[in-house]
Design an enzyme around this catalytic site. Structure first.
Site, PDB file in Angstrom:
ATOM      1  N   ASP A 169      -3.178   4.507  -1.678  1.00 15.44           N
ATOM      2  CA  ASP A 169      -3.560   5.061  -1.763  1.00 15.44           C
ATOM      3  C   ASP A 169      -4.642   6.469  -2.213  1.00 15.44           C
ATOM      4  OD1 ASP A 169      -5.219   3.994   1.405  1.00 15.44           O
ATOM      5  OD2 ASP A 169      -4.484   6.539   1.376  1.00 15.44           O
TER       6      ASP A 169
ATOM      7  N   ASP B 125       0.686  -1.387  -0.351  1.00 19.03           N
ATOM      8  CA  ASP B 125      -0.162   0.007   0.278  1.00 19.03           C
ATOM      9  C   ASP B 125       0.776   1.240  -0.012  1.00 19.03           C
ATOM     10  OD1 ASP B 125      -2.881   1.806   0.010  1.00 19.03           O
ATOM     11  OD2 ASP B 125      -3.243  -0.434   1.236  1.00 19.03           O
TER      12      ASP B 125
ATOM     13  N   GLU C  54      -6.070   3.453  -5.869  1.00 24.41           N
ATOM     14  CA  GLU C  54      -7.837   3.933  -5.476  1.00 24.41           C
ATOM     15  C   GLU C  54      -8.168   5.620  -5.953  1.00 24.41           C
ATOM     16  OE1 GLU C  54      -9.866   3.851  -0.806  1.00 24.41           O
ATOM     17  OE2 GLU C  54      -7.731   4.942  -1.377  1.00 24.41           O
TER      18      GLU C  54
ATOM     19  N   HIS D 172     -10.434  -3.628   3.176  1.00 24.55           N
ATOM     20  CA  HIS D 172     -10.412  -2.767   4.454  1.00 24.55           C
ATOM     21  C   HIS D 172     -12.232  -2.434   4.806  1.00 24.55           C
ATOM     22  CE1 HIS D 172      -8.209  -0.600   2.683  1.00 24.55           C
ATOM     23  NE2 HIS D 172      -8.188  -0.146   2.996  1.00 24.55           N
ATOM     24  N   ASP D 173     -12.737  -1.690   3.812  1.00 29.52           N
ATOM     25  CA  ASP D 173     -13.504   0.062   3.618  1.00 29.52           C
ATOM     26  C   ASP D 173     -14.644  -0.658   3.618  1.00 29.52           C
ATOM     27  OD1 ASP D 173     -11.014   1.566   4.633  1.00 29.52           O
ATOM     28  OD2 ASP D 173     -11.294   2.632   1.799  1.00 29.52           O
TER      29      ASP D 173
HETATM   30  C1  GLC Z   1      -8.140   5.209   1.659  1.00 30.13           C
HETATM   31  C2  GLC Z   1      -8.456   3.984   2.294  1.00 30.13           C
HETATM   32  C3  GLC Z   1      -9.173   3.607   3.922  1.00 30.13           C
HETATM   33  C4  GLC Z   1      -7.752   5.306   4.746  1.00 30.13           C
HETATM   34  C5  GLC Z   1      -7.946   6.087   3.832  1.00 30.13           C
HETATM   35  C6  GLC Z   1      -7.082   7.093   4.205  1.00 30.13           C
HETATM   36  O1  GLC Z   1      -9.613   5.293   1.431  1.00 30.13           O
HETATM   37  O2  GLC Z   1      -8.352   2.677   2.175  1.00 30.13           O
HETATM   38  O3  GLC Z   1      -8.522   3.132   4.980  1.00 30.13           O
HETATM   39  O4  GLC Z   1      -8.710   5.637   5.718  1.00 30.13           O
HETATM   40  O5  GLC Z   1      -7.365   6.002   2.863  1.00 30.13           O
HETATM   41  O6  GLC Z   1      -5.776   6.542   4.128  1.00 30.13           O
END
Ligand code: GLC
Ligand code: CA
Length: 556
Positions: A199, A98, A256, A329-330
């Site tokens: 991320d 990540d 992402e 995980h979200d």
């Molecule tokens: C992304 C991650 C999440 C995190 C956010 C801030 O969306 O997947 O888990 O809280 O970024 O880093």
């Protein structure tokens, strides 16, 4: 279409804190992960993506990094990491890290320096602004609630944090920051890792002008993510990153990108744009959101989901590459969300959802426990939750705004909250699901005695065995990876039907998303009746009608 290993891969996401604890402190760790590599090899996945393993004060479970080149103590040491990398590679499994570079932790050395004074050499590593009329520079609200600005009394300026207060945004305008990030990435690549999941990468380029936006959050702000998404220089930065780092290695890269459109995605993940391999789009994750955003009990309306998935399948075809996911995980657990987690239908609906996704074009991502049909957690008290997003929103919706009662909000949290995905992995039916001999950092789902890996590995009818088969088929048949996608019956509210075509080969995928028995449309009956065999199905025999949550893939 050009063959690429990352197009043919199946990725498995590990949330390190919840995967396997080797030393009884209740927190998953690298030695624990190493002990389960054979399990992943058995499943057949080709890549592991790790949610952050780096040093972090854990305000947002590792997504707040205080040292990009150190392993979080509770996870182990850099030697453990190297051993894990080596052991994974020996098993033919690649490792994706990540990469969290929109922000750091406020405990990162850069920020500690930056905060010291306006003329500190690190001041410009972050985004500092003067107050406006004695208040925040803009009305932007953070993704976890509250203002996106935090005041520092010492230097009398605000810093920007799109996420938690402990997650200050890096200033990508600053060439020195970019160089620091690229150097760090090269360092990991030299270590031998195989890719990056980036991320919130669509949020790194901020607008040219900092000004108020429309008020659109429950707590009276303008959602910052909507303002910063796909900012003016984001593609320029990614091209630089590609030139300085990515192009030098053979990597899997996935961004992402919340708020991304297919047009934007063709830029981020175009075959010839020199940026990333693929993106995580979010549109399908919002089909069951409503006026209170994700904190809503809206049912899935299948035609809406089909429209989104199909748009991504067809618009990216031949130009860019899709990632495929239901869970991470979200997100809550997919079998509880769009399947049916009752005793009667859990297994069959988990298999149906897996079939639907894994038969699409793109690289599939499996989130730990999804391959077991793990379910959401029955939260009843806010103390059972750990996630900053859940806790902040509980506060807003129940205590501050009174929009929901405690019971209503707990029910919604059990449906949508991020901690549903973060409960410990269920390995067996012994105490704490075999995850830990100590007290797990987050409650184990009480259904671990029924849903666990041990009981599924050798059961040929298990969800695990079904995922294994889907993965194996993808390796065997190019059509699953490269075939052209076409949606049939877009308006049908129960059936998701599509075809995949590669040269003279054709697959017909039929999935019943409902718990009803459904008649096939007449013209579809003809096709299925004349099929040349079945590739995979989730019931063990054939029938005239589609049974609840039935999925069949025919050669036609
Ligand atoms: C992304 C991650 C999440 C995190 C956010 C801030 O969306 O997947 O888990 O809280 O970024 O880093
Ligand atoms: Ca541990």
């Amino acid at each position: 279409m050009q063959r690429k290993w990352w197009k043919e891969a199946v990725v498995y996401q590990i949330y390190p804190k919840s995967f396997m604890d080797s030393n009884g402190d209740g927190i998953g760790d690298l030695p624990g992960i190493i002990s389960k590599l054979n399990y992943l090899k058995e499943l057949g996945i080709s890549v592991i993506w790790f949610s952050p393993l780096y040093q972090s004060p854990n305000k947002d479970n590792g997504y707040d990094i205080s040292d990009y080149q150190a392993i979080q103590e509770s996870f182990g040491t850099m030697e453990d990491f190297d051993r894990m990398l080596d052991e994974a590679h020996k098993r033919g499994i690649k490792i994706v890290m990540d990469l969290v570079v929109n922000h750091t932790s406020d405990q990162h050395q850069w920020f500690i320096e930056s905060k010291k004074s306006k003329d500190n050499p690190y001041r410009d590593y972050y985004i500092w602004k003067d107050p406006k009329d004695g208040k925040e520079p803009t009305n932007w609200g953070g993704c976890f609630g509250g203002s996106a600005w935090q005041y520092d009394g010492e230097t009398e300026q605000y810093y920007l944090h799109q996420f938690a207060i402990g997650q200050p945004d890096l200033n990508w305008e600053n060439a020195v920051v970019r160089k620091e990030v690229f150097d760090m990435m090269n360092w990991w690549c030299e270590k031998g890792i195989d890719g990056f999941r980036m991320d919130v990468i669509s949020l790194i380029s901020k607008p040219d002008v900092y000004e108020d936006g429309p008020i659109n959050t429950e707590d009276g702000y303008s959602a910052v993510g909507a303002i910063t998404a796909n900012g003016p220089r984001v593609h320029e930065y990614l091209k630089m990153m590609n030139e300085e780092v990515l192009s030098k290695y053979d990597l899997l890269t996935v961004g992402e990108t919340s708020g991304v459109t297919t047009e934007e995605a063709k830029q981020y993940a175009g075959f010839n744009t020199g940026e990333l391999n693929m993106v995580f789009q979010f549109e399908h994750m919002d089909v069951d959101s409503d006026e209170h955003g994700k904190w809503t009990m809206k049912q899935l309306y299948l035609p809406a989901l089909k429209e989104i998935m199909s748009k991504w399948q067809t618009e990216l075809a031949d130009q860019a590459w899709n990632s495929l996911y239901w869970d991470n995980h979200d997100q809550p657990r997919i079998v509880s969300r769009w399947g049916n987690d009752s005793e009667q239908y859990r297994v069959i609906s988990a298999k149906m959802l897996a079939t639907c996704l894994h038969m699409m074009q793109g690289t599939p991502y499996i989130y730990q426990g999804e391959e077991l049909g793990m379910t959401n957690y029955p939260f009843t008290e806010i103390e059972q939750a750990d996630d900053i997003e859940i806790i902040n929103n509980y506060h807003t919706y129940v205590e501050e705004k009174g929009i929901y009662t405690h019971e209503q909000m707990m029910e919604i949290i059990s449906r949508k909250g991020r901690d549903n995905a973060r409960t410990p992995m269920q390995w067996n039916d012994s105490e704490n699901a075999g995850f830990s001999t100590g007290i797990p950092w987050l409650g184990v789902n009480p259904n671990y005695t029924v849903i666990n890996a041990e009981s599924q590995i050798h059961d040929k009818d298990s969800v695990f065995s079904y995922y294994k088969e889907l993965i194996r088929l993808r390796k065997e048949h190019d059509i699953i990876v490269y075939g052209k996608y076409e949606l049939l019956y877009p308006q049908d509210e129960k059936l998701y039907v599509f075809t995949r075509t590669l040269e003279e080969k054709k697959l017909l995928v039929v999935c019943n998303f409902s718990k009803d028995t459904v008649e096939l449309p007449e013209d579809l009956k003809k096709q299925t009746g004349m099929n040349k065999g079945i590739l995979i199905q989730n019931y063990s025999d054939e029938s005239e009608v589609l049974r609840p949550y039935e999925a069949i893939v025919y050669w036609v």
